[in-house]
Enzyme design. Structure first.
Site, mmCIF file in Angstrom:
data_model
loop_
_atom_site.group_PDB
_atom_site.id
_atom_site.type_symbol
_atom_site.label_atom_id
_atom_site.label_comp_id
_atom_site.label_asym_id
_atom_site.label_seq_id
_atom_site.Cartn_x
_atom_site.Cartn_y
_atom_site.Cartn_z
ATOM 1 N N ALA A 65 5.003 15.965 7.232
ATOM 2 C CA ALA A 65 4.168 17.092 6.847
ATOM 3 C C ALA A 65 3.340 16.641 5.644
ATOM 4 O O ALA A 65 3.739 15.721 4.923
ATOM 5 C CB ALA A 65 5.040 18.283 6.474
ATOM 6 N N GLY A 110 8.361 15.210 9.326
ATOM 7 C CA GLY A 110 7.804 16.056 10.393
ATOM 8 C C GLY A 110 7.301 15.249 11.581
ATOM 9 O O GLY A 110 7.228 15.765 12.707
ATOM 10 N N GLU A 113 10.240 14.599 13.655
ATOM 11 C CA GLU A 113 10.588 15.889 14.286
ATOM 12 C C GLU A 113 9.659 16.190 15.465
ATOM 13 O O GLU A 113 10.094 16.704 16.494
ATOM 14 C CB GLU A 113 10.519 17.007 13.239
ATOM 15 C CG GLU A 113 11.604 16.847 12.178
ATOM 16 C CD GLU A 113 11.493 17.872 11.066
ATOM 17 O OE1 GLU A 113 10.521 17.800 10.285
ATOM 18 O OE2 GLU A 113 12.364 18.753 10.983
ATOM 19 N N GLU A 133 13.149 13.437 3.908
ATOM 20 C CA GLU A 133 12.908 14.656 3.119
ATOM 21 C C GLU A 133 13.764 14.773 1.871
ATOM 22 O O GLU A 133 13.293 15.227 0.831
ATOM 23 C CB GLU A 133 13.102 15.915 3.990
ATOM 24 C CG GLU A 133 11.974 16.175 4.975
ATOM 25 C CD GLU A 133 12.177 15.504 6.331
ATOM 26 O OE1 GLU A 133 12.995 14.573 6.423
ATOM 27 O OE2 GLU A 133 11.502 15.921 7.287
HETATM 28 N N1 CO8 Z 1 1.599 13.639 3.305
HETATM 29 C C1 CO8 Z 1 0.421 13.463 2.678
HETATM 30 N N2 CO8 Z 1 -0.145 12.259 2.509
HETATM 31 C C2 CO8 Z 1 0.503 11.189 2.980
HETATM 32 C C3 CO8 Z 1 1.743 11.299 3.649
HETATM 33 C C4 CO8 Z 1 2.301 12.599 3.822
HETATM 34 N N3 CO8 Z 1 3.454 12.820 4.463
HETATM 35 N N4 CO8 Z 1 2.156 10.056 3.992
HETATM 36 C C5 CO8 Z 1 1.190 9.211 3.556
HETATM 37 N N5 CO8 Z 1 0.203 9.878 2.945
HETATM 38 C C6 CO8 Z 1 -1.020 9.340 2.335
HETATM 39 C C7 CO8 Z 1 -0.713 8.588 1.052
HETATM 40 O O1 CO8 Z 1 -0.620 9.479 -0.040
HETATM 41 C C8 CO8 Z 1 -1.922 7.666 0.959
HETATM 42 O O2 CO8 Z 1 -3.013 8.395 0.471
HETATM 43 P P1 CO8 Z 1 -4.012 7.701 -0.666
HETATM 44 O O3 CO8 Z 1 -4.626 6.523 0.053
HETATM 45 O O4 CO8 Z 1 -4.964 8.793 -0.995
HETATM 46 O O5 CO8 Z 1 -3.111 7.282 -1.775
HETATM 47 C C9 CO8 Z 1 -2.221 7.343 2.412
HETATM 48 O O6 CO8 Z 1 -1.562 8.354 3.196
HETATM 49 C C10 CO8 Z 1 -1.680 5.998 2.838
HETATM 50 O O7 CO8 Z 1 -0.311 5.968 2.523
HETATM 51 P P2 CO8 Z 1 0.354 4.807 1.636
HETATM 52 O O8 CO8 Z 1 -0.644 4.180 0.740
HETATM 53 O O9 CO8 Z 1 1.585 5.363 0.997
HETATM 54 O O10 CO8 Z 1 0.735 3.773 2.793
HETATM 55 P P3 CO8 Z 1 1.892 2.679 2.784
HETATM 56 O O11 CO8 Z 1 1.668 1.823 3.965
HETATM 57 O O12 CO8 Z 1 1.976 2.033 1.443
HETATM 58 O O13 CO8 Z 1 3.254 3.525 2.965
HETATM 59 C C11 CO8 Z 1 4.644 5.204 3.987
HETATM 60 C C12 CO8 Z 1 3.488 4.192 4.165
HETATM 61 C C13 CO8 Z 1 5.937 4.434 3.709
HETATM 62 C C14 CO8 Z 1 4.768 5.966 5.303
HETATM 63 C C15 CO8 Z 1 4.331 6.136 2.804
HETATM 64 O O14 CO8 Z 1 3.005 6.641 2.953
HETATM 65 C C16 CO8 Z 1 5.254 7.319 2.701
HETATM 66 O O15 CO8 Z 1 6.372 7.150 2.223
HETATM 67 N N6 CO8 Z 1 4.785 8.498 3.114
HETATM 68 C C17 CO8 Z 1 5.545 9.740 3.003
HETATM 69 C C18 CO8 Z 1 6.638 9.804 4.043
HETATM 70 C C19 CO8 Z 1 7.453 11.052 3.869
HETATM 71 O O16 CO8 Z 1 8.124 11.254 2.868
HETATM 72 N N7 CO8 Z 1 7.404 11.936 4.868
HETATM 73 C C20 CO8 Z 1 8.121 13.188 4.855
HETATM 74 C C21 CO8 Z 1 7.256 14.269 4.340
HETATM 75 S S1 CO8 Z 1 8.119 15.793 4.144
HETATM 76 C C22 CO8 Z 1 8.172 16.417 5.729
HETATM 77 O O17 CO8 Z 1 7.703 15.843 6.669
HETATM 78 C C23 CO8 Z 1 8.839 17.734 5.853
HETATM 79 C C24 CO8 Z 1 8.728 18.284 7.278
HETATM 80 C C25 CO8 Z 1 9.183 19.713 7.342
HETATM 81 C C26 CO8 Z 1 8.156 20.624 6.741
HETATM 82 C C27 CO8 Z 1 8.619 22.037 6.880
HETATM 83 C C28 CO8 Z 1 7.541 23.024 6.441
HETATM 84 C C29 CO8 Z 1 7.709 23.592 5.039
#
Ligand code: CO8
Length: 256
Positions: A65, A110, A113, A133
């Site tokens: 998400a 997400g 999921e 998460e």
């Molecule tokens: N949300 C928003 N932006 C994101 C997300 C995300 N989930 N994942 C990546 N991005 C963005 C980064 O911020 C980055 O943006 P910018 O270039 O502006 O800095 C861009 O995408 C590229 O990402 P990275 O530079 O981090 O890329 P890497 O190759 O270095 O890393 C990863 C890739 C490991 C996937 C890393 O991006 C990461 O850890 N992302 C987050 C993963 C995460 O924690 N996901 C879970 C999110 S919480 C969730 O999904 C809850 C679901 C239930 C919701 C229920 C409703 C309330």
């Protein structure tokens, strides 16, 4: 509706939906859910489409998400966002036709999921899976706590959710989260072949199989077996079923 996030391609009775917000690794936001819901409205009544494939653009399937969009939510807003996602993923799971997740890269939070709400998952060897998460102080909110244990068993679900570990596609295959691995460059070709194989089977038998497997798992065994016998027998009034068996006996391919 003009889609900004979804790219839809339909050919040979197969629909492919590509999630495209590559700058944020296809993170799911309210606009995605709006477009996805609309796409399902269009898809549900169509009987010319036999299989749906869901994939992501770039290096991610979906990295979760949208964290930036969630960070300011109130308790009430986050409940609504979670319920909306749960409802749409359930709608996807209950779609009459089979849905294949073609997991091309990160399927986190997400995104994992969403992949789990599909009927099965075919992954690139480079894909990564996880429910990170709790490392954000959250928990899965699109029914991941429930689907993960049903798909992989309670031990694997507890392991993945409590450690927040990201696992390789190989490990995802080992725990049954993924059904098949492909080389990254042939992923879509392989998934398309599987979709064509499904689409070439009985047009009634395919959705009926899906329905019984999905509904039956929540029923006592005997009740589920009766459901199977009922649906099995209903197929005998379908010309397609007669043709399928006749073709076998005549050593030819069915014409349907
Ligand atoms: N949300 C928003 N932006 C994101 C997300 C995300 N989930 N994942 C990546 N991005 C963005 C980064 O911020 C980055 O943006 P910018 O270039 O502006 O800095 C861009 O995408 C590229 O990402 P990275 O530079 O981090 O890329 P890497 O190759 O270095 O890393 C990863 C890739 C490991 C996937 C890393 O991006 C990461 O850890 N992302 C987050 C993963 C995460 O924690 N996901 C879970 C999110 S919480 C969730 O999904 C809850 C679901 C239930 C919701 C229920 C409703 C309330």
């Amino acid at each position: 509706m003009e889609y900004k996030i979804l790219k839809i391609f339909i050919a040979d009775r197969i629909a492919t939906m590509t999630i495209s917000r590559p700058a944020v690794l296809n993170a799911l936001n309210p606009e995605f859910f709006k477009e996805f819901n609309h796409f399902l409205d269009d898809l549900e009544p169509r009987d010319d489409i036999r299989v749906l494939i869901i994939t992501g653009e770039g290096k991610a399937f979906v990295a979760g998400a949208d964290i930036a969009g969630m960070s300011d939510m109130t308790e009430e807003q986050s409940f609504d966002f979670s319920r909306e996602g749960q409802d749409i993923f359930l709608r996807l799971e209950n779609l009459r036709i089979p849905v294949i997740a073609a997991v091309n890269g990160y399927a986190l939070g997400g995104g994992c999921e969403l992949a789990m709400a599909c009927d099965f998952r075919i992954a690139s060897r480079l894909a990564k899976f996880g429910q990170p998460e709790i490392s954000l102080g959250l928990i899965p909110g699109y029914a991941g706590t429930q689907r993960l244990s049903r798909i992989t068993g309670i031990g694997n679900a507890l392991y993945l959710i409590l450690t927040a570990e990201t696992i390789s596609a190989e490990d995802a295959l080992r725990i049954g989260l993924v059904q098949k691995l492909c080389e990254p460059e042939t992923l879509m070709e392989e998934v398309m072949k599987l979709a064509s194989k499904i689409a070439s089977n009985g047009s009634q038998a395919v959705p009926v199989s899906k329905k019984i497997i999905r509904e039956g798992i929540a029923l006592p065994f005997e009740e589920a077996s009766i459901l199977e016998a009922n649906e099995f027998s209903k197929l005998f009034s379908q010309p397609e079923t007669k043709e399928g068996m006749k073709a076998f006996m005549e050593k030819r391919k069915p014409v349907w």
